[in-house]
Design a protein around this motif. Structure first.
Motif, PDB file in Angstrom:
ATOM      1  N   PHE A   1       0.835  -1.197   0.000  1.00 47.69           N
ATOM      2  CA  PHE A   1       0.000   0.000   0.000  1.00 47.69           C
ATOM      3  C   PHE A   1       0.875   1.254   0.000  1.00 47.69           C
ATOM      4  O   PHE A   1       2.000   1.242   0.484  1.00 47.69           O
TER       5      PHE A   1
ATOM      6  N   PRO B   1      -2.423  -0.883  -4.734  1.00 47.31           N
ATOM      7  CA  PRO B   1      -3.878  -0.958  -4.876  1.00 47.31           C
ATOM      8  C   PRO B   1      -4.474   0.171  -5.710  1.00 47.31           C
ATOM      9  O   PRO B   1      -3.987   1.300  -5.688  1.00 47.31           O
TER      10      PRO B   1
ATOM     11  N   TYR C   1      -8.420   1.288  -5.750  1.00 48.11           N
ATOM     12  CA  TYR C   1      -9.732   1.045  -5.159  1.00 48.11           C
ATOM     13  C   TYR C   1     -10.819   1.602  -6.062  1.00 48.11           C
ATOM     14  O   TYR C   1     -10.656   2.667  -6.652  1.00 48.11           O
TER      15      TYR C   1
ATOM     16  N   ILE D   1       1.726  -9.891   0.045  1.00 48.04           N
ATOM     17  CA  ILE D   1       0.970  -8.636   0.141  1.00 48.04           C
ATOM     18  C   ILE D   1       1.246  -8.032   1.505  1.00 48.04           C
ATOM     19  O   ILE D   1       1.030  -8.677   2.536  1.00 48.04           O
TER      20      ILE D   1
ATOM     21  N   MET E   1      -0.100  -5.374   4.091  1.00 45.78           N
ATOM     22  CA  MET E   1      -1.441  -4.842   4.303  1.00 45.78           C
ATOM     23  C   MET E   1      -1.471  -3.786   5.391  1.00 45.78           C
ATOM     24  O   MET E   1      -0.803  -3.928   6.411  1.00 45.78           O
TER      25      MET E   1
ATOM     26  N   GLY F   1      -9.896  -3.249   9.136  1.00 45.84           N
ATOM     27  CA  GLY F   1      -9.574  -2.314   8.060  1.00 45.84           C
ATOM     28  C   GLY F   1     -10.417  -1.053   8.194  1.00 45.84           C
ATOM     29  O   GLY F   1     -10.842  -0.682   9.281  1.00 45.84           O
TER      30      GLY F   1
ATOM     31  N   TYR G   1     -11.995  -4.274   1.023  1.00 45.16           N
ATOM     32  CA  TYR G   1     -11.191  -4.348  -0.201  1.00 45.16           C
ATOM     33  C   TYR G   1     -10.187  -5.495  -0.170  1.00 45.16           C
ATOM     34  O   TYR G   1     -10.106  -6.287  -1.116  1.00 45.16           O
ATOM     35  N   TYR G   2      -9.405  -5.589   0.887  1.00 45.88           N
ATOM     36  CA  TYR G   2      -8.369  -6.628   0.947  1.00 45.88           C
ATOM     37  C   TYR G   2      -8.980  -8.016   1.071  1.00 45.88           C
ATOM     38  O   TYR G   2      -8.479  -8.970   0.476  1.00 45.88           O
ATOM     39  N   ASP G   3     -10.064  -8.146   1.818  1.00 44.77           N
ATOM     40  CA  ASP G   3     -10.707  -9.454   1.968  1.00 44.77           C
ATOM     41  C   ASP G   3     -11.232  -9.964   0.629  1.00 44.77           C
ATOM     42  O   ASP G   3     -11.036 -11.129   0.281  1.00 44.77           O
TER      43      ASP G   3
ATOM     44  N   TYR H   1     -10.194  -9.014  -2.311  1.00 46.76           N
ATOM     45  CA  TYR H   1      -9.050  -9.265  -3.201  1.00 46.76           C
ATOM     46  C   TYR H   1      -8.411 -10.613  -2.883  1.00 46.76           C
ATOM     47  O   TYR H   1      -8.069 -11.383  -3.787  1.00 46.76           O
TER      48      TYR H   1
ATOM     49  N   THR I   1       0.541 -12.994   3.525  1.00 40.52           N
ATOM     50  CA  THR I   1       0.124 -11.637   3.893  1.00 40.52           C
ATOM     51  C   THR I   1       0.808 -11.201   5.187  1.00 40.52           C
ATOM     52  O   THR I   1       0.843 -11.949   6.161  1.00 40.52           O
TER      53      THR I   1
END
Length: 162
Positions: free
Chosen positions: A16, A42, A44, A94, A96, A109, A114-116, A118, A132
């Motif tokens: 990120f 990312p 979004y 990744i 996070m 988050g 978003y991350y879940d 993805y 991760t």
């Protein structure tokens, strides 16, 4: 971070672009390029929980990115020239962000998932789910954080004195 075994063995890394209240990632991004690794960041979609991980060409490439209404730098919506990680060789790792974490790997988050979502897409990719690592301040480590069935725990949380 740059001495971590998973980082050292990874070739395709998503990270990120940090906000002022997050662990600063600029030096990690510079090292990704210095080590000859591929770097993805990312993008979004504001009206959904969809996120893509798009390839950066260099650390300097960050200065060409657009600032969103959330004050986040990211490739513009009409930028179709960048590789999306899952359209190619997937991701190895990744990094996070998050607001809070517990020692079981649960992550709080900013509420959009978003991350879940993805990571769910990653699990369907032939290369599978990447490792991760959440980057956190010690003050962000909690006894527990609220989770739902859609939340994907992180493999590891790095923070000072961990």
């Amino acid at each position: 971070v740059i001495g971590h075994p998973k980082y050292k063995e990874s070739k395709r890394i998503a990270i990120f672009l940090s906000m002022p209240d997050e662990i600063q990632t600029e030096d990690i991004i510079k090292d990704i390029f210095k080590q000859g690794k591929e770097c993805f960041i990312p993008r979004y979609k504001s009206q959904s929980n969809h996120m893509d991980m798009l390839k950066l060409s260099s650390a300097e490439d960050i200065s060409s990115l657009a600032l969103t209404s959330w004050n986040i730098l990211q490739p513009s919506d009409d930028d179709s020239t960048r590789e999306e990680a899952l359209d190619g060789g997937g991701l190895d790792l990744i990094f996070m962000p998050g607001l809070g974490f517990d020692k079981k790997g649960n992550r709080l988050g900013r509420g959009k998932g978003y991350y879940d979502t993805y990571l769910e897409r990653c699990m369907k990719h032939p290369c599978g789910k990447p490792y991760t690592i959440a980057l956190a301040f010690r003050e962000q480590i909690c006894e527990s954080v609220p989770v739902t069935e859609n939340d994907v725990p992180v493999d590891e949380i790095l923070y000072e004195d961990c």
